[in-house]
Design a protein around this motif. Structure first.
Motif, PDB file in Angstrom:
ATOM      1  N   HIS A   4      20.861  49.004  26.128  1.00 25.05           N
ATOM      2  CA  HIS A   4      20.556  47.384  25.943  1.00 25.05           C
ATOM      3  C   HIS A   4      19.139  47.360  26.247  1.00 25.05           C
ATOM      4  N   HIS A   5      18.401  46.240  25.905  1.00 22.92           N
ATOM      5  CA  HIS A   5      16.967  45.859  25.987  1.00 22.92           C
ATOM      6  C   HIS A   5      16.278  45.119  26.694  1.00 22.92           C
ATOM      7  N   LEU A   6      17.210  44.905  27.988  1.00 23.55           N
ATOM      8  CA  LEU A   6      16.505  44.071  29.034  1.00 23.55           C
ATOM      9  C   LEU A   6      15.225  44.860  29.521  1.00 23.55           C
ATOM     10  N   PRO A   7      14.256  44.151  29.850  1.00 22.67           N
ATOM     11  CA  PRO A   7      13.111  45.183  30.300  1.00 22.67           C
ATOM     12  C   PRO A   7      13.333  45.358  31.833  1.00 22.67           C
ATOM     13  N   ALA A   8      12.816  46.146  32.464  1.00 23.38           N
ATOM     14  CA  ALA A   8      12.905  46.923  33.733  1.00 23.38           C
ATOM     15  C   ALA A   8      12.559  45.798  34.876  1.00 23.38           C
ATOM     16  N   ARG A   9      11.731  44.918  34.455  1.00 23.14           N
ATOM     17  CA  ARG A   9      11.358  43.849  35.305  1.00 23.14           C
ATOM     18  C   ARG A   9      12.567  42.965  35.656  1.00 23.14           C
ATOM     19  N   ARG A  10      13.280  42.807  34.921  1.00 20.66           N
ATOM     20  CA  ARG A  10      14.567  42.061  34.965  1.00 20.66           C
ATOM     21  C   ARG A  10      15.514  42.776  35.667  1.00 20.66           C
ATOM     22  N   VAL A  11      15.837  44.113  35.284  1.00 16.55           N
ATOM     23  CA  VAL A  11      16.793  44.980  35.707  1.00 16.55           C
ATOM     24  C   VAL A  11      16.827  45.137  37.202  1.00 16.55           C
ATOM     25  N   LEU A  12      15.558  45.686  37.670  1.00 16.67           N
ATOM     26  CA  LEU A  12      15.296  46.163  38.874  1.00 16.67           C
ATOM     27  C   LEU A  12      15.479  45.079  40.129  1.00 16.67           C
ATOM     28  N   PRO A  13      15.197  43.785  39.962  1.00 12.26           N
ATOM     29  CA  PRO A  13      15.533  42.915  40.815  1.00 12.26           C
ATOM     30  C   PRO A  13      16.674  42.401  40.723  1.00 12.26           C
ATOM     31  N   LEU A  14      17.539  42.450  39.642  1.00 17.74           N
ATOM     32  CA  LEU A  14      18.963  42.051  39.598  1.00 17.74           C
ATOM     33  C   LEU A  14      19.925  43.160  40.425  1.00 17.74           C
ATOM     34  N   ALA A  15      19.342  44.500  40.268  1.00 16.73           N
ATOM     35  CA  ALA A  15      20.373  45.622  40.576  1.00 16.73           C
ATOM     36  C   ALA A  15      19.864  45.610  42.334  1.00 16.73           C
ATOM     37  N   PHE A  16      18.699  45.151  42.576  1.00 15.34           N
ATOM     38  CA  PHE A  16      18.469  45.143  44.032  1.00 15.34           C
ATOM     39  C   PHE A  16      19.499  44.235  44.934  1.00 15.34           C
ATOM     40  N   VAL A  17      19.306  42.847  44.313  1.00 12.60           N
ATOM     41  CA  VAL A  17      20.225  41.895  44.819  1.00 12.60           C
ATOM     42  C   VAL A  17      21.800  42.406  44.855  1.00 12.60           C
ATOM     43  N   CYS A  18      22.193  43.153  43.834  1.00  8.03           N
ATOM     44  CA  CYS A  18      23.546  43.450  43.854  1.00  8.03           C
ATOM     45  C   CYS A  18      23.744  44.511  44.960  1.00  8.03           C
ATOM     46  N   TYR A  19      23.155  45.581  44.856  1.00  9.06           N
ATOM     47  CA  TYR A  19      23.344  46.304  45.822  1.00  9.06           C
ATOM     48  C   TYR A  19      23.078  46.287  47.466  1.00  9.06           C
ATOM     49  N   ALA A  20      22.159  45.176  47.782  1.00  7.86           N
ATOM     50  CA  ALA A  20      21.860  44.583  49.025  1.00  7.86           C
ATOM     51  C   ALA A  20      23.366  44.113  49.451  1.00  7.86           C
ATOM     52  N   PHE A  21      23.920  42.922  48.472  1.00 10.68           N
ATOM     53  CA  PHE A  21      25.158  42.332  48.840  1.00 10.68           C
ATOM     54  C   PHE A  21      26.292  43.118  48.926  1.00 10.68           C
ATOM     55  N   ASN A  22      26.167  44.268  48.162  1.00 12.20           N
ATOM     56  CA  ASN A  22      27.264  45.357  47.869  1.00 12.20           C
ATOM     57  C   ASN A  22      27.451  45.931  49.422  1.00 12.20           C
ATOM     58  N   LEU A  23      26.311  46.541  49.869  1.00 14.22           N
ATOM     59  CA  LEU A  23      26.387  47.220  51.039  1.00 14.22           C
ATOM     60  C   LEU A  23      26.769  46.217  52.379  1.00 14.22           C
ATOM     61  N   ASN A  24      26.511  44.818  52.347  1.00 11.31           N
ATOM     62  CA  ASN A  24      26.778  43.998  53.398  1.00 11.31           C
ATOM     63  C   ASN A  24      27.973  43.226  53.263  1.00 11.31           C
ATOM     64  N   LEU A  25      28.375  43.182  51.993  1.00  7.07           N
ATOM     65  CA  LEU A  25      29.500  42.007  51.682  1.00  7.07           C
ATOM     66  C   LEU A  25      30.784  42.821  50.952  1.00  7.07           C
ATOM     67  N   SER A  26      30.728  44.018  50.749  1.00  6.58           N
ATOM     68  CA  SER A  26      31.689  44.709  49.962  1.00  6.58           C
ATOM     69  C   SER A  26      31.260  44.723  48.416  1.00  6.58           C
ATOM     70  N   ALA A  27      31.844  45.769  47.666  1.00  4.42           N
ATOM     71  CA  ALA A  27      31.730  45.924  46.487  1.00  4.42           C
ATOM     72  C   ALA A  27      32.129  44.827  45.316  1.00  4.42           C
ATOM     73  N   TRP A  28      33.236  44.102  45.826  1.00  8.67           N
ATOM     74  CA  TRP A  28      33.761  43.041  45.194  1.00  8.67           C
ATOM     75  C   TRP A  28      32.598  41.838  45.104  1.00  8.67           C
ATOM     76  N   VAL A  29      31.869  41.430  46.017  1.00 11.26           N
ATOM     77  CA  VAL A  29      31.110  40.489  45.925  1.00 11.26           C
ATOM     78  C   VAL A  29      29.649  41.056  45.319  1.00 11.26           C
ATOM     79  N   GLY A  30      28.956  42.160  45.898  1.00 10.31           N
ATOM     80  CA  GLY A  30      27.721  42.429  45.222  1.00 10.31           C
ATOM     81  C   GLY A  30      27.583  43.442  43.981  1.00 10.31           C
ATOM     82  N   GLY A  31      28.865  44.412  44.161  1.00  6.87           N
ATOM     83  CA  GLY A  31      28.813  45.484  43.119  1.00  6.87           C
ATOM     84  C   GLY A  31      29.309  45.016  41.928  1.00  6.87           C
ATOM     85  N   ILE A  32      30.331  43.829  41.726  1.00  8.66           N
ATOM     86  CA  ILE A  32      31.064  43.655  40.721  1.00  8.66           C
ATOM     87  C   ILE A  32      30.838  42.194  40.363  1.00  8.66           C
ATOM     88  N   ALA A  33      31.447  41.294  41.301  1.00 11.31           N
ATOM     89  CA  ALA A  33      31.120  39.631  40.936  1.00 11.31           C
ATOM     90  C   ALA A  33      29.571  39.205  40.602  1.00 11.31           C
TER      91      ALA A  33
END
Length: 319
Positions: free
Chosen positions: A78-107
């Motif tokens: 896919h062709h999304l630039p890194a400046r969009r991918v990295l903030p999105l991934a950070f948000v997902c991993y931070a929520f994943n660690l604190n609120l479970s994979a179903w919230v952050g990693g998946i939803a």
């Protein structure tokens, strides 16, 4: 649904329930005589330089963690630039660690990536590669430590140090099998439930293992920085490996209580309970809660930007 599948699901539910009951009991048993004054004094004694160092390592860890999705970008094309991918991934991993994979990693990942125009199949492949990167690194690090006899288990634990070494060997063999498959497998694509599974190349697979292993190592380094002299870094890393898999088995968000129980059980001979608990409180504040606070603000910004883009596209279509 087959009878075997039903039996397996019931056994898994029973195991999870057993851990939910066992963890609070064990935690109470190790904390019942705790001197909370010792905890307070240990927390108050931290230097700002120590906290800053732990925060810096946390920053490096989350930067690396977020880069798992850059591997996903390369893997899916896919062709999304890194400046969009990295903030999105950070948000997902931070929520994943604190609120479970179903919230952050998946939803959250499906929501945010879909708002950037990616298809569900592509998001699924990014998610799968990220999970594989994380656990390939875990298998490599945990396998190596367990084979070397770390951590030393207290007498009376049923699995024993020999059993732990056998588990470590199995983990290392699994990682080696994955790398060999990526290098030499002739069939590289399978279809499972309308999803296409494609083996990455050996270079990408090796990078997965290295990045995953390094991220686990950085997580343990945060705890090690917050502890006084005593246990070696490999020992702290090995204890984190055990506490992490125990947290996954119990499905408790952020491994709350599980992490503390494992550390207090395996390192009680090296540190006082109050000193050890203070380090774990500091670890949770710096590695879990602080990134979650930043991620919450980042998520609100991402949602606002996505709404603005949607409004702009709607205006262009109407015009």
């Amino acid at each position: 649904m087959s009878k075997q599948h039903k039996h397996w699901r019931r056994a898994r539910q029973a195991l999870t329930l057993a851990f939910f009951i066992l963890v609070p009991v064990l935690l109470f048993s190790v904390l019942k005589n705790l001197d909370w004054q010792e905890v307070y004094q240990a927390l108050a004694s931290y230097r700002w330089s120590t906290l800053a160092m732990a925060a810096g390592v946390t920053l490096c860890s989350f930067a690396l963690f977020s880069s798992f999705d850059l591997l996903g970008r390369y893997y899916t094309g896919h062709h999304l630039p890194a400046r969009r991918v990295l903030p999105l991934a950070f948000v997902c991993y931070a929520f994943n660690l604190n609120l479970s994979a179903w919230v952050g990693g998946i939803a959250l990942r499906y929501r945010l990536y879909s708002r950037l125009g990616l298809k569900v199949a592509t998001i699924t492949r990014i998610l799968s590669l990220g999970l594989l990167t994380n656990w390939a690194g875990y298998f490599a690090v945990a396998g190596g430590l367990f084979v070397c006899g770390l951590p030393k288990l207290p007498a009376g634990m049923e699995i024993g140090n020999t059993g732990l070494r056998l588990i470590g060997a199995a983990l290392l063999l699994t990682v080696m099998a994955y790398l060999l498959a990526c290098a030499f497998a002739t069939r590289r694509t399978w279809h499972f439930r309308k999803q296409q599974i494609t083996l990455p190349g050996i270079r990408l697979a090796a990078l997965q293992v290295v990045m995953g292993a390094l991220n686990w190592s950085l997580m343990a380094l945060v705890v090690f920085i917050l502890l006084p002299q005593g246990a070696s870094y490999p020992t702290v890393l090995a204890v984190l490996m055990i506490s992490s898999i125990a947290g996954v088995i119990t499905h408790i968000p952020a491994g709350l209580g599980v992490l503390e129980t494992v550390f207090l059980t395996l390192l009680h001979a090296t540190y006082g309970k109050g000193t050890l608990l203070a380090a774990l409180i500091g670890y949770r504040a710096i590695y879990f809660l602080l990134p979650l606070l930043v991620a919450t603000l980042a998520y609100l910004i991402l949602e606002r930007l996505a709404s603005q883009r949607a409004s702009g596209e709607s205006s262009q279509t109407t015009g």
